[in-house]
Write a protein that holds these residues in place. Structure first.
Motif, short mmCIF file in Angstrom:
data_model
loop_
_atom_site.label_atom_id
_atom_site.label_comp_id
_atom_site.label_asym_id
_atom_site.label_seq_id
_atom_site.Cartn_x
_atom_site.Cartn_y
_atom_site.Cartn_z
N ALA A 18 1.57 15.58 16.80
CA ALA A 18 1.79 15.43 15.36
C ALA A 18 0.62 15.99 14.57
N LEU A 19 -0.59 15.75 15.07
CA LEU A 19 -1.78 16.28 14.40
C LEU A 19 -1.74 17.81 14.39
N GLU A 20 -1.29 18.40 15.49
CA GLU A 20 -1.19 19.86 15.53
C GLU A 20 -0.10 20.37 14.59
N ILE A 21 1.06 19.70 14.58
CA ILE A 21 2.17 20.12 13.73
C ILE A 21 1.78 20.04 12.25
N LEU A 22 1.13 18.97 11.89
CA LEU A 22 0.81 18.73 10.48
C LEU A 22 -0.57 19.25 10.07
N GLY A 23 -1.39 19.61 11.05
CA GLY A 23 -2.75 20.00 10.72
C GLY A 23 -3.17 21.32 11.34
N THR A 24 -3.71 21.26 12.54
CA THR A 24 -4.37 22.42 13.13
C THR A 24 -3.46 23.62 13.36
N ARG A 25 -2.17 23.39 13.64
CA ARG A 25 -1.24 24.51 13.87
C ARG A 25 -0.18 24.62 12.79
N ALA A 26 -0.38 23.88 11.71
CA ALA A 26 0.62 23.85 10.63
C ALA A 26 0.92 25.24 10.08
N GLU A 27 -0.09 26.03 9.83
CA GLU A 27 0.13 27.35 9.24
C GLU A 27 1.00 28.22 10.14
N THR A 28 0.68 28.24 11.41
CA THR A 28 1.44 29.04 12.37
C THR A 28 2.87 28.54 12.49
N LEU A 29 3.04 27.22 12.65
CA LEU A 29 4.39 26.65 12.81
C LEU A 29 5.21 26.81 11.53
N ASN A 30 4.58 26.64 10.38
CA ASN A 30 5.28 26.83 9.11
C ASN A 30 5.74 28.28 8.96
N ALA A 31 4.89 29.23 9.39
CA ALA A 31 5.26 30.64 9.31
C ALA A 31 6.46 30.94 10.22
N LEU A 32 6.46 30.36 11.41
CA LEU A 32 7.60 30.56 12.31
C LEU A 32 8.87 29.95 11.73
N LEU A 33 8.76 28.77 11.17
CA LEU A 33 9.94 28.14 10.56
C LEU A 33 10.44 28.96 9.38
N ALA A 34 9.53 29.44 8.56
CA ALA A 34 9.93 30.27 7.42
C ALA A 34 10.57 31.58 7.88
N ALA A 35 10.08 32.14 8.99
CA ALA A 35 10.63 33.39 9.51
C ALA A 35 12.08 33.25 9.96
N ILE A 36 12.48 32.03 10.31
CA ILE A 36 13.88 31.80 10.70
C ILE A 36 14.80 32.11 9.54
#
Length: 161
Positions: A18-36
């Protein structure tokens, strides 16, 4: 942050993930979600899905987090793209006979015979009096679970993975 509102619904994410999803990797994961892109029906995806398809890559990235397996990753994505991304767990695997595959077998089943299964799922949703917000894929999830459970398939142990 596009994950925070729904990240914990019906799935327990370990604190480190959860810390990675909401914090340390948020930018990367958000970009992947937006790319969908926007939510759309899986039946409308014209080409087989694989690496390079943004949702595939997002699932791969989520599965790379501590203690996040295929079930948790697919539930997270399915919650964000209700009509596009199927949930995978041992029940789906057992019913479909597709141990390590879920995207293409479900996509192909929905597309077969000019989308006959997709239309049948939408008709079932309507007959059950469910709102249009309930996607054909979520109707599919319920039916697969009911069928698999009735036949004694799958394992409850993977529900948290």
């Amino acid at each position: 942050m596009i994950w925070w509102r729904r990240v914990f619904l019906s799935v327990q994410i370990p604190p480190a993930a959860a810390l990675e999803i909401l914090g340390t990797r948020a930018e990367t994961l958000n970009a992947l979600l937006a790319a969908i892109g926007p939510d759309r029906d899986l039946v409308d995806e014209p080409d087989p899905l694989g690496p390079g398809w943004p949702a595939w890559d997002l699932e791969t990235a989520l599965r790379g987090l501590h203690d996040v397996g295929r079930t948790k990753a697919t539930k997270l994505i399915a919650r964000k793209r209700l009509r596009l991304f199927p949930i995978w767990d041992s029940m789906v695997s057992a019913v479909l006979g597709a141990e390590n595959q879920h995207l293409n077998p479900v996509r192909e089943a929905l597309r077969a015979d000019d989308g006959a299964l997709h239309h049948r799922l939408l008709n079932l949703r309507s007959s059950a009096g469910l709102p249009e917000e309930i996607s054909a894929l979520r109707v599919f999830d319920v039916i697969v679970w009911m069928d698999g459970r009735a036949r004694g398939l799958g394992q409850r142990a993977d529900q948290g993975r």
